[in-house]
Design a protein around this motif. Structure first.
Motif, PDB file in Angstrom:
ATOM      1  N   THR A  69       0.829  -1.205   0.000  1.00  0.00           N
ATOM      2  CA  THR A  69       0.000   0.000   0.000  1.00  0.00           C
ATOM      3  C   THR A  69       0.863   1.254   0.000  1.00  0.00           C
ATOM      4  OG1 THR A  69      -1.794  -1.135   1.144  1.00  0.00           O
ATOM      5  CG2 THR A  69      -1.784   1.255   1.261  1.00  0.00           C
ATOM      6  N   LEU A  70       1.969   1.225   0.747  1.00  0.00           N
ATOM      7  CA  LEU A  70       2.899   2.354   0.744  1.00  0.00           C
ATOM      8  C   LEU A  70       3.414   2.611  -0.664  1.00  0.00           C
ATOM      9  CD1 LEU A  70       4.791   4.452   2.115  1.00  0.00           C
ATOM     10  CD2 LEU A  70       6.396   2.564   2.515  1.00  0.00           C
ATOM     11  N   ALA A  71       3.813   1.553  -1.363  1.00  0.00           N
ATOM     12  CA  ALA A  71       4.322   1.699  -2.725  1.00  0.00           C
ATOM     13  C   ALA A  71       3.229   2.203  -3.663  1.00  0.00           C
ATOM     14  CB  ALA A  71       4.886   0.371  -3.223  1.00  0.00           C
ATOM     15  N   ALA A  72       2.003   1.676  -3.512  1.00  0.00           N
ATOM     16  CA  ALA A  72       0.894   2.108  -4.366  1.00  0.00           C
ATOM     17  C   ALA A  72       0.570   3.577  -4.142  1.00  0.00           C
ATOM     18  CB  ALA A  72      -0.340   1.254  -4.090  1.00  0.00           C
ATOM     19  N   ASN A  73       0.558   4.004  -2.878  1.00  0.00           N
ATOM     20  CA  ASN A  73       0.316   5.424  -2.584  1.00  0.00           C
ATOM     21  C   ASN A  73       1.391   6.299  -3.201  1.00  0.00           C
ATOM     22  OD1 ASN A  73      -1.988   4.849  -1.154  1.00  0.00           O
ATOM     23  ND2 ASN A  73      -1.105   5.230   0.868  1.00  0.00           N
ATOM     24  N   HIS A  74       2.645   5.840  -3.155  1.00  0.00           N
ATOM     25  CA  HIS A  74       3.727   6.631  -3.740  1.00  0.00           C
ATOM     26  C   HIS A  74       3.575   6.730  -5.252  1.00  0.00           C
ATOM     27  CE1 HIS A  74       7.565   8.459  -4.439  1.00  0.00           C
ATOM     28  NE2 HIS A  74       7.978   7.434  -5.161  1.00  0.00           N
ATOM     29  N   VAL A  75       3.198   5.631  -5.893  1.00  0.00           N
ATOM     30  CA  VAL A  75       2.958   5.669  -7.344  1.00  0.00           C
ATOM     31  C   VAL A  75       1.873   6.684  -7.669  1.00  0.00           C
ATOM     32  CG1 VAL A  75       2.043   4.355  -9.294  1.00  0.00           C
ATOM     33  CG2 VAL A  75       3.794   3.332  -7.825  1.00  0.00           C
ATOM     34  N   LEU A  76       0.772   6.666  -6.907  1.00  0.00           N
ATOM     35  CA  LEU A  76      -0.335   7.581  -7.175  1.00  0.00           C
ATOM     36  C   LEU A  76       0.007   9.022  -6.832  1.00  0.00           C
ATOM     37  CD1 LEU A  76      -3.375   5.423  -6.033  1.00  0.00           C
ATOM     38  CD2 LEU A  76      -2.704   6.012  -8.363  1.00  0.00           C
ATOM     39  N   LEU A  77       0.919   9.229  -5.883  1.00  0.00           N
ATOM     40  CA  LEU A  77       1.337  10.600  -5.591  1.00  0.00           C
ATOM     41  C   LEU A  77       2.031  11.243  -6.790  1.00  0.00           C
ATOM     42  CD1 LEU A  77       2.590  10.476  -1.885  1.00  0.00           C
ATOM     43  CD2 LEU A  77       0.636  11.745  -2.792  1.00  0.00           C
ATOM     44  N   GLN A  78       2.569  10.410  -7.686  1.00  0.00           N
ATOM     45  CA  GLN A  78       3.135  10.962  -8.913  1.00  0.00           C
ATOM     46  C   GLN A  78       2.040  11.604  -9.768  1.00  0.00           C
ATOM     47  OE1 GLN A  78       6.451  10.933  -8.834  1.00  0.00           O
ATOM     48  NE2 GLN A  78       6.144   9.746  -6.968  1.00  0.00           N
ATOM     49  N   PHE A  79       0.817  11.089  -9.692  1.00  0.00           N
ATOM     50  CA  PHE A  79      -0.314  11.709 -10.387  1.00  0.00           C
ATOM     51  C   PHE A  79      -0.597  13.095  -9.794  1.00  0.00           C
ATOM     52  CE2 PHE A  79      -0.729   7.361 -11.526  1.00  0.00           C
ATOM     53  CZ  PHE A  79      -1.564   7.263 -12.635  1.00  0.00           C
ATOM     54  N   LEU A  80      -0.512  13.191  -8.466  1.00  0.00           N
ATOM     55  CA  LEU A  80      -0.738  14.478  -7.812  1.00  0.00           C
ATOM     56  C   LEU A  80       0.355  15.466  -8.201  1.00  0.00           C
ATOM     57  CD1 LEU A  80      -2.870  15.621  -5.934  1.00  0.00           C
ATOM     58  CD2 LEU A  80      -1.392  15.056  -4.003  1.00  0.00           C
ATOM     59  N   GLU A  81       1.583  14.961  -8.347  1.00  0.00           N
ATOM     60  CA  GLU A  81       2.681  15.811  -8.826  1.00  0.00           C
ATOM     61  C   GLU A  81       2.376  16.315 -10.235  1.00  0.00           C
ATOM     62  OE1 GLU A  81       6.226  16.314  -7.791  1.00  0.00           O
ATOM     63  OE2 GLU A  81       5.463  15.996  -5.768  1.00  0.00           O
ATOM     64  N   ILE A  82       1.902  15.437 -11.095  1.00  0.00           N
ATOM     65  CA  ILE A  82       1.556  15.836 -12.456  1.00  0.00           C
ATOM     66  C   ILE A  82       0.488  16.927 -12.419  1.00  0.00           C
ATOM     67  CG2 ILE A  82       0.473  15.072 -14.611  1.00  0.00           C
ATOM     68  CD1 ILE A  82       1.726  12.288 -14.060  1.00  0.00           C
ATOM     69  N   THR A  83      -0.517  16.765 -11.567  1.00  0.00           N
ATOM     70  CA  THR A  83      -1.583  17.756 -11.445  1.00  0.00           C
ATOM     71  C   THR A  83      -1.028  19.104 -11.018  1.00  0.00           C
ATOM     72  OG1 THR A  83      -3.179  16.054 -10.838  1.00  0.00           O
ATOM     73  CG2 THR A  83      -3.731  18.318 -10.263  1.00  0.00           C
ATOM     74  N   ALA A  84      -0.230  19.087  -9.946  1.00  0.00           N
ATOM     75  CA  ALA A  84       0.305  20.342  -9.410  1.00  0.00           C
ATOM     76  C   ALA A  84       1.167  21.052 -10.437  1.00  0.00           C
ATOM     77  CB  ALA A  84       1.107  20.052  -8.138  1.00  0.00           C
ATOM     78  N   TYR A  85       2.009  20.297 -11.130  1.00  0.00           N
ATOM     79  CA  TYR A  85       2.903  20.925 -12.086  1.00  0.00           C
ATOM     80  C   TYR A  85       2.182  21.351 -13.358  1.00  0.00           C
ATOM     81  CZ  TYR A  85       6.900  19.815  -9.181  1.00  0.00           C
ATOM     82  OH  TYR A  85       7.788  19.764  -8.147  1.00  0.00           O
TER      83      TYR A  85
ATOM     84  N   VAL B 195      -9.002  20.371 -15.958  1.00  0.00           N
ATOM     85  CA  VAL B 195      -9.977  19.555 -16.689  1.00  0.00           C
ATOM     86  C   VAL B 195      -9.245  18.611 -17.649  1.00  0.00           C
ATOM     87  CG1 VAL B 195     -11.818  19.615 -18.416  1.00  0.00           C
ATOM     88  CG2 VAL B 195     -11.885  21.186 -16.467  1.00  0.00           C
ATOM     89  N   ILE B 196      -8.243  19.135 -18.330  1.00  0.00           N
ATOM     90  CA  ILE B 196      -7.443  18.302 -19.240  1.00  0.00           C
ATOM     91  C   ILE B 196      -6.717  17.209 -18.457  1.00  0.00           C
ATOM     92  CG2 ILE B 196      -5.467  18.301 -20.813  1.00  0.00           C
ATOM     93  CD1 ILE B 196      -6.301  21.162 -21.626  1.00  0.00           C
ATOM     94  N   THR B 197      -6.141  17.581 -17.310  1.00  0.00           N
ATOM     95  CA  THR B 197      -5.386  16.621 -16.504  1.00  0.00           C
ATOM     96  C   THR B 197      -6.278  15.503 -15.979  1.00  0.00           C
ATOM     97  OG1 THR B 197      -3.895  18.397 -15.806  1.00  0.00           O
ATOM     98  CG2 THR B 197      -3.867  16.384 -14.511  1.00  0.00           C
ATOM     99  N   ALA B 198      -7.441  15.867 -15.423  1.00  0.00           N
ATOM    100  CA  ALA B 198      -8.362  14.847 -14.893  1.00  0.00           C
ATOM    101  C   ALA B 198      -8.824  13.898 -15.995  1.00  0.00           C
ATOM    102  CB  ALA B 198      -9.557  15.518 -14.225  1.00  0.00           C
ATOM    103  N   SER B 199      -9.083  14.437 -17.176  1.00  0.00           N
ATOM    104  CA  SER B 199      -9.509  13.599 -18.305  1.00  0.00           C
ATOM    105  C   SER B 199      -8.403  12.622 -18.704  1.00  0.00           C
ATOM    106  CB  SER B 199      -9.892  14.477 -19.496  1.00  0.00           C
ATOM    107  OG  SER B 199     -10.953  15.363 -19.168  1.00  0.00           O
TER     108      SER B 199
END
Length: 437
Positions: free
Chosen positions: A266-282, A323-327
């Motif tokens: 779960t720790l590894a999965a959360n870290h992988v998904l945090l990369q999505f949050l990084e993509i969103t922020a950037y 909107v583009i990022t979420a899509s």
């Protein structure tokens, strides 16, 4: 004081797009960091890089006020036509940045011990994370110095220089990652060495891009650099932003460390998904930074109409980007997860929580844009106070949701903190416009 330049879509995009382009390499870097260790086919190296990188980022970003505060002050000084103060701000910020970095290096042992004590991961993960942090910590002066340089460039609207620094640093880091980890098989240590080299080279390039100021005597006008009134104001605003940053990083650090309680997978999965949050922020950071620049310059010229127009136009483009990022996450999320890890159990776990990453851009947009608006206006007390309220709401959400639905509750509490920040800062926005007058 001259009339401020009109704020048009073209001007917003001129400031924002270089940052968007440069930021595009950052999540790629995070994905490569995760991906190269993911090719080892084990969860522990991914979790170790996740814990080590987030712990160091949290420590460094405590000094992120140097980017945010310097951007706001520089934009306002530029908008008011105070060129001497613009030069002095570069020196003032860099002196603080290098001092902070050296302090972190000197305190590395207790800092790393505290980070590992806070994260109840497995012994293997903790050992690898310690190796990673032990190398990367020597890049602290460079990493924090880049915050100061970037903030100064943003305040002047020199986002093309920001683009050049970020492209150089991140592409070099990616290239060294592939060489050191996949070619030389240095593992987690290779990821850390690649980042260390990239950070120091990025600082040197940034200083070279500021050479027009460094060739003039204004940057070393020490009476101006250390002018009492300006130092007090600089310190007051930056202490507020520091407190805000500590609370924000506390939210993200607690997210990672609480996720470790659910096991390495779960720790590894959360870290992988945090990369999505990084993509969103950037993806939307360019528009938040455009808000810092344009709102700050409008505040310096004392134009309420320009402040409002800057806030509205930059927010419009920020909304388009999310909107583009979420899509994109909805369409390509599973493929991105598979690209970042070959571990089957981590892939399955990450897919279970992917819907939160599809919602995150839409939920967080207002909070991120208001951050940029308030940074440009140097309304640091509002940022500090509203972050405190949001952190309290986050803790309450954790206490209620985690016992009920586990890691799902952890993700929901994080999204709730975004909403709380947006509502509280929005409530304070009218006072920002009054201050511009």
């Amino acid at each position: 004081m001259s009339e401020p330049l009109p704020i048009t879509h073209r001007r917003v995009l001129t400031v924002a797009l270089p940052v968007v382009l440069s930021n595009a390499t950052v999540p790629i870097l995070g994905a490569v960091d995760t991906g190269v260790v993911g090719q080892m086919g084990q969860a522990a190296p991914i979790g170790a890089v996740g814990i080590g990188a987030i712990a160091l980022t949290a420590i460094y970003w405590i000094f992120g006020f140097l980017r945010m505060g310097t951007a706001g002050f520089t934009a306002q000084a530029h908008g008011a036509g105070r060129t001497g103060e613009v030069s002095a701000l570069l020196s003032r910020a860099m002196i603080i940045a290098l001092g902070a970095g050296l302090m972190i290096v000197a305190l590395q042992m207790p800092l790393m011990w505290l980070a590992l004590q806070t994260a109840p991961a497995s012994e293997e993960v903790e050992t690898l994370a310690s190796t990673y942090m032990g190398v990367r910590i020597y890049g602290a002066p460079a990493a924090i110095g880049i915050y100061a340089l970037t903030g100064w460039m943003i305040g002047l609207g020199r986002t093309r220089s920001v683009l050049l620094v970020q492209l150089w640093m991140n592409l070099l880091n990616i290239g060294l990652d592939l060489w050191f980890v996949l070619g030389l098989e240095w593992g987690v240590e290779g990821v850390a060495i690649a980042t260390l080299i990239a950070e120091w080279s990025g600082l040197l390039l940034g200083l070279w891009l500021c050479r027009d100021v460094l060739k003039t005597p204004a940057w070393k006008d020490w009476p101006r650099v250390f002018e009492r009134a300006q130092m007090i104001r600089f310190a007051r605003v930056n202490i507020d932003i520091l407190m805000r940053s500590v609370m924000l990083q506390g939210i993200f650090m607690s997210f990672v460390f609480l996720g470790a309680r659910f096991g390495d997978v779960t720790l590894a999965a959360n870290h992988v998904l945090l990369q999505f949050l990084e993509i969103t922020a950037y993806a939307m950071d360019g528009f938040a930074i455009a808000a810092e620049t344009l709102v700050g310059q409008a505040m310096g010229s004392r134009s309420v109409a320009h402040v409002r127009r800057a806030a509205l136009m930059t927010s419009f483009w920020g909304a388009v980007s999310v909107v583009i990022t979420a899509s994109a996450f909805a369409l390509f999320g599973p493929w991105i997860i598979d690209l970042m890890t070959t571990a089957p159990d981590v892939r399955v776990e990450a897919r279970a929580y992917l819907p939160y990453m599809i919602a995150a851009p839409l939920v967080g947009c207002a909070a991120w844009m208001l951050d940029g608006i308030f940074i440009g206006a140097t309304r640091s007390a509002d940022m500090r106070n509203m972050m405190a309220v949001s952190a309290i709401i986050y803790v309450i959400a954790l206490m209620i949701l985690m016992p009920l639905i586990g890691n799902h509750g952890l993700w929901l509490a994080l999204l709730i903190s975004f909403v709380a920040r947006a509502i509280t800062l929005g409530w304070r926005y009218p006072s920002l416009e009054r201050a511009a007058a």
